[in-house]
Motif scaffolding. Structure first.
Motif, PDB file in Angstrom:
ATOM      1  N   PRO A 150      44.172  95.494  62.802  1.00  0.00           N
ATOM      2  CA  PRO A 150      44.328  94.821  61.507  1.00  0.00           C
ATOM      3  C   PRO A 150      45.805  94.613  61.213  1.00  0.00           C
ATOM      4  O   PRO A 150      46.662  95.331  61.742  1.00  0.00           O
ATOM      5  CB  PRO A 150      43.687  95.799  60.522  1.00  0.00           C
ATOM      6  CG  PRO A 150      43.792  97.133  61.185  1.00  0.00           C
ATOM      7  CD  PRO A 150      43.645  96.862  62.657  1.00  0.00           C
ATOM      8  N   MET A 151      46.120  93.632  60.380  1.00  0.00           N
ATOM      9  CA  MET A 151      47.513  93.342  60.047  1.00  0.00           C
ATOM     10  C   MET A 151      47.850  94.000  58.707  1.00  0.00           C
ATOM     11  O   MET A 151      47.479  93.499  57.642  1.00  0.00           O
ATOM     12  CB  MET A 151      47.746  91.837  60.005  1.00  0.00           C
ATOM     13  CG  MET A 151      47.510  91.155  61.342  1.00  0.00           C
ATOM     14  SD  MET A 151      48.047  89.433  61.382  1.00  0.00           S
ATOM     15  CE  MET A 151      49.821  89.611  61.279  1.00  0.00           C
ATOM     16  N   ILE A 152      48.529  95.133  58.795  1.00  0.00           N
ATOM     17  CA  ILE A 152      48.909  95.911  57.616  1.00  0.00           C
ATOM     18  C   ILE A 152      50.407  95.727  57.375  1.00  0.00           C
ATOM     19  O   ILE A 152      51.209  95.968  58.281  1.00  0.00           O
ATOM     20  CB  ILE A 152      48.592  97.407  57.801  1.00  0.00           C
ATOM     21  CG1 ILE A 152      47.138  97.602  58.266  1.00  0.00           C
ATOM     22  CG2 ILE A 152      48.874  98.169  56.516  1.00  0.00           C
ATOM     23  CD1 ILE A 152      46.106  97.176  57.281  1.00  0.00           C
ATOM     24  N   GLY A 178      43.684  79.870  54.034  1.00  0.00           N
ATOM     25  CA  GLY A 178      42.276  79.673  53.726  1.00  0.00           C
ATOM     26  C   GLY A 178      41.313  80.126  54.795  1.00  0.00           C
ATOM     27  O   GLY A 178      40.097  80.160  54.580  1.00  0.00           O
ATOM     28  N   LYS A 179      41.822  80.499  55.980  1.00  0.00           N
ATOM     29  CA  LYS A 179      40.964  80.944  57.076  1.00  0.00           C
ATOM     30  C   LYS A 179      40.903  82.469  57.093  1.00  0.00           C
ATOM     31  O   LYS A 179      41.935  83.134  56.985  1.00  0.00           O
ATOM     32  CB  LYS A 179      41.487  80.424  58.412  1.00  0.00           C
ATOM     33  CG  LYS A 179      41.501  78.907  58.496  1.00  0.00           C
ATOM     34  CD  LYS A 179      42.049  78.435  59.837  1.00  0.00           C
ATOM     35  CE  LYS A 179      42.070  76.916  59.902  1.00  0.00           C
ATOM     36  NZ  LYS A 179      42.624  76.428  61.193  1.00  0.00           N
ATOM     37  N   PRO A 180      39.711  83.040  57.222  1.00  0.00           N
ATOM     38  CA  PRO A 180      39.587  84.500  57.214  1.00  0.00           C
ATOM     39  C   PRO A 180      40.287  85.148  58.413  1.00  0.00           C
ATOM     40  O   PRO A 180      40.241  84.615  59.524  1.00  0.00           O
ATOM     41  CB  PRO A 180      38.077  84.728  57.262  1.00  0.00           C
ATOM     42  CG  PRO A 180      37.512  83.473  57.840  1.00  0.00           C
ATOM     43  CD  PRO A 180      38.407  82.370  57.383  1.00  0.00           C
ATOM     44  N   ILE A 181      40.932  86.263  58.169  1.00  0.00           N
ATOM     45  CA  ILE A 181      41.656  87.010  59.210  1.00  0.00           C
ATOM     46  C   ILE A 181      41.171  88.455  59.180  1.00  0.00           C
ATOM     47  O   ILE A 181      41.212  89.114  58.139  1.00  0.00           O
ATOM     48  CB  ILE A 181      43.176  86.981  58.975  1.00  0.00           C
ATOM     49  CG1 ILE A 181      43.714  85.547  59.031  1.00  0.00           C
ATOM     50  CG2 ILE A 181      43.883  87.874  59.996  1.00  0.00           C
ATOM     51  CD1 ILE A 181      43.615  84.898  60.388  1.00  0.00           C
ATOM     52  N   GLU A 182      40.700  88.930  60.310  1.00  0.00           N
ATOM     53  CA  GLU A 182      40.301  90.339  60.410  1.00  0.00           C
ATOM     54  C   GLU A 182      41.284  91.130  61.270  1.00  0.00           C
ATOM     55  O   GLU A 182      41.646  92.252  60.935  1.00  0.00           O
ATOM     56  CB  GLU A 182      38.896  90.460  60.990  1.00  0.00           C
ATOM     57  CG  GLU A 182      38.353  91.884  60.965  1.00  0.00           C
ATOM     58  CD  GLU A 182      36.894  91.978  61.400  1.00  0.00           C
ATOM     59  OE1 GLU A 182      36.327  93.087  61.341  1.00  0.00           O
ATOM     60  OE2 GLU A 182      36.329  90.936  61.810  1.00  0.00           O
ATOM     61  N   TYR A 183      41.696  90.499  62.367  1.00  0.00           N
ATOM     62  CA  TYR A 183      42.636  91.161  63.274  1.00  0.00           C
ATOM     63  C   TYR A 183      43.807  90.231  63.593  1.00  0.00           C
ATOM     64  O   TYR A 183      43.723  89.012  63.375  1.00  0.00           O
ATOM     65  CB  TYR A 183      41.935  91.568  64.582  1.00  0.00           C
ATOM     66  CG  TYR A 183      40.757  92.484  64.379  1.00  0.00           C
ATOM     67  CD1 TYR A 183      40.934  93.814  64.000  1.00  0.00           C
ATOM     68  CD2 TYR A 183      39.449  92.015  64.556  1.00  0.00           C
ATOM     69  CE1 TYR A 183      39.846  94.659  63.813  1.00  0.00           C
ATOM     70  CE2 TYR A 183      38.365  92.851  64.369  1.00  0.00           C
ATOM     71  CZ  TYR A 183      38.570  94.171  63.992  1.00  0.00           C
ATOM     72  OH  TYR A 183      37.494  94.993  63.793  1.00  0.00           O
ATOM     73  N   SER A 184      44.857  90.812  64.136  1.00  0.00           N
ATOM     74  CA  SER A 184      46.063  90.041  64.475  1.00  0.00           C
ATOM     75  C   SER A 184      45.758  88.926  65.463  1.00  0.00           C
ATOM     76  O   SER A 184      46.396  87.870  65.441  1.00  0.00           O
ATOM     77  CB  SER A 184      47.135  90.966  65.040  1.00  0.00           C
ATOM     78  OG  SER A 184      46.635  91.671  66.177  1.00  0.00           O
ATOM     79  N   THR A 185      44.801  89.150  66.348  1.00  0.00           N
ATOM     80  CA  THR A 185      44.471  88.147  67.365  1.00  0.00           C
ATOM     81  C   THR A 185      43.837  86.891  66.772  1.00  0.00           C
ATOM     82  O   THR A 185      43.775  85.856  67.432  1.00  0.00           O
ATOM     83  CB  THR A 185      43.519  88.761  68.415  1.00  0.00           C
ATOM     84  OG1 THR A 185      42.436  89.418  67.730  1.00  0.00           O
ATOM     85  CG2 THR A 185      44.250  89.771  69.277  1.00  0.00           C
TER      86      THR A 185
END
Length: 372
Positions: A150-152, A178-185
């Protein structure tokens, strides 16, 4: 230059003069051999000393594969062989992978036929098809898998331009434009498109509140917002050594570095999967190895690596290198006949042509990659 020795300067005039007692060429063959191998010896000693001190001062620090609680992101090459997002790659050809960041190298070095993954607790063996390693090497280990975290937010630099809203340390990035982000990738195919523009970022704060901030990304695509590293999020394993313990550990590390290099070099001539044009590089490739910010550990590690590799390359029996001169001297010691000055001159020229041609080819490959 050693007086009385045909070298890169091609000083033939001095060679026409009678050998003087103090000249290199007048010394016994065994003494000349010692001098010729002096540079190689110093390179080896330097590499050993640096590796020992690196081990003593910094020890070993890495992220264990067992800590990959979010698994990996499977890129095109990974999906090609059946890797899925969230998988953990735990072994290559049955050999456990211990350190994050070594997977691609292990596959290429061992010309692996399979990898073992952990998928939701189930161990699955995936076969590596022919041509996969060739493509992985051509991509410089890219396009296979990437660690998911995750991007903390770790910190917001003073130069960051936040046009609207605010960002706090500990906020987790959950959306990008506007695009969902869960992980850095999830940003691999998105972030590069947003240069010299303002982007709306969404964050999860305190695991409960959703906030947004309009952030300016400069022409290089940098927002000046720093996120926690993989080591910070997944945890690292630190191994420390006393000075006495660092000596055998440093020697082992030096030997492993040289062994890997020799195996790679051998693959250039014996493997159908590893091509010269994908593996060879010039000073441009070497420059790309150094990190973007100054780091003493990286500097000394690369210095040690280059020193031991230079020692090996210089001892190869190629005219114009120390190894070539040593070979001729050994031949003289065995046969009792010294090669003629004319022969040494031509051998030196051939060696220089080979080396300069190789350097030009490597430079050409790097320039081609820049525009590829």
């Amino acid at each position: 230059k050693i007086s009385g020795m045909v070298d890169e300067s091609m000083d033939k005039e001095q060679m026409k003069q009678p050998a003087q007692p103090w000249e290199f060429r007048s010394k016994p063959a065994w003494q000349r051999l010692i001098i010729m191998l002096g540079g190689v010896t110093v390179n080896v000693i330097l590499a050993l000393v640096i590796f020992i001190f690196i081990t003593w001062v910094w020890g070993e620090k890495y992220v264990p594969v067992s800590n990959l609680k979010y698994g990996v992101y499977a890129d095109s090459l990974g999906k090609k062989i059946g890797v899925q997002d969230g998988d953990k790659i735990i072994a290559v050809s049955g050999k456990p992978v211990e350190k994050v960041g070594t997977l691609g190298q292990e596959i290429i070095m061992n010309e692996a036929k399979s990898i073992t993954i952990d998928r939701s607790g189930e161990k699955i063996e995936l076969q590596i098809p022919e041509g996969f390693i060739k493509q992985l090497n051509a991509n410089r280990l890219g396009g296979f898998t990437y660690v998911r975290v995750p991007m903390i937010v770790d910190s917001v630099l003073k130069k960051a331009e936040i046009k609207k809203g605010n960002i706090h340390k500990g906020d987790r990035l959950i959306s990008f434009a506007g695009k969902p982000i869960e992980y850095s990738t999830d940003l691999l195919n998105n972030e590069d498109r947003y240069n010299d523009t303002v982007v709306t970022l969404g964050f999860l704060r305190n695991n409960t509140d959703t906030v947004t901030a309009d952030v300016y990304f400069n022409k290089k695509g940098d927002s000046r917002i720093l996120y926690k590293s993989i080591g910070d999020l997944l945890g690292t394993k630190q191994i420390t050594y006393s000075f006495i313990e660092s000596i055998p550990a440093g020697i082992k590390r030096c030997w492993e570095t040289l062994s890997k290099y020799i195996r790679n070099l051998k693959q250039l001539f014996t493997s159908s999967e590893v091509r010269v044009r994908d593996s060879l590089g010039s000073v441009l490739s070497i420059g790309g190895i150094f990190p973007g910010e100054w780091d003493w550990q990286s500097f000394w590690t690369l210095t040690a690596v280059f020193s031991i590799i230079l020692a090996f390359m210089n001892v190869l029996p190629i005219p114009a290198l120390d190894g070539g001169h040593a070979l001729f001297t050994l031949t003289e010691m065995i046969t009792g006949r010294k090669p003629s000055d004319k022969f040494m001159e031509y051998a030196q020229m051939v060696g220089m042509i080979l080396l300069l041609g190789l350097m030009a080819y490597a430079m050409g490959l790097d320039i081609w990659r820049l525009f590829k």
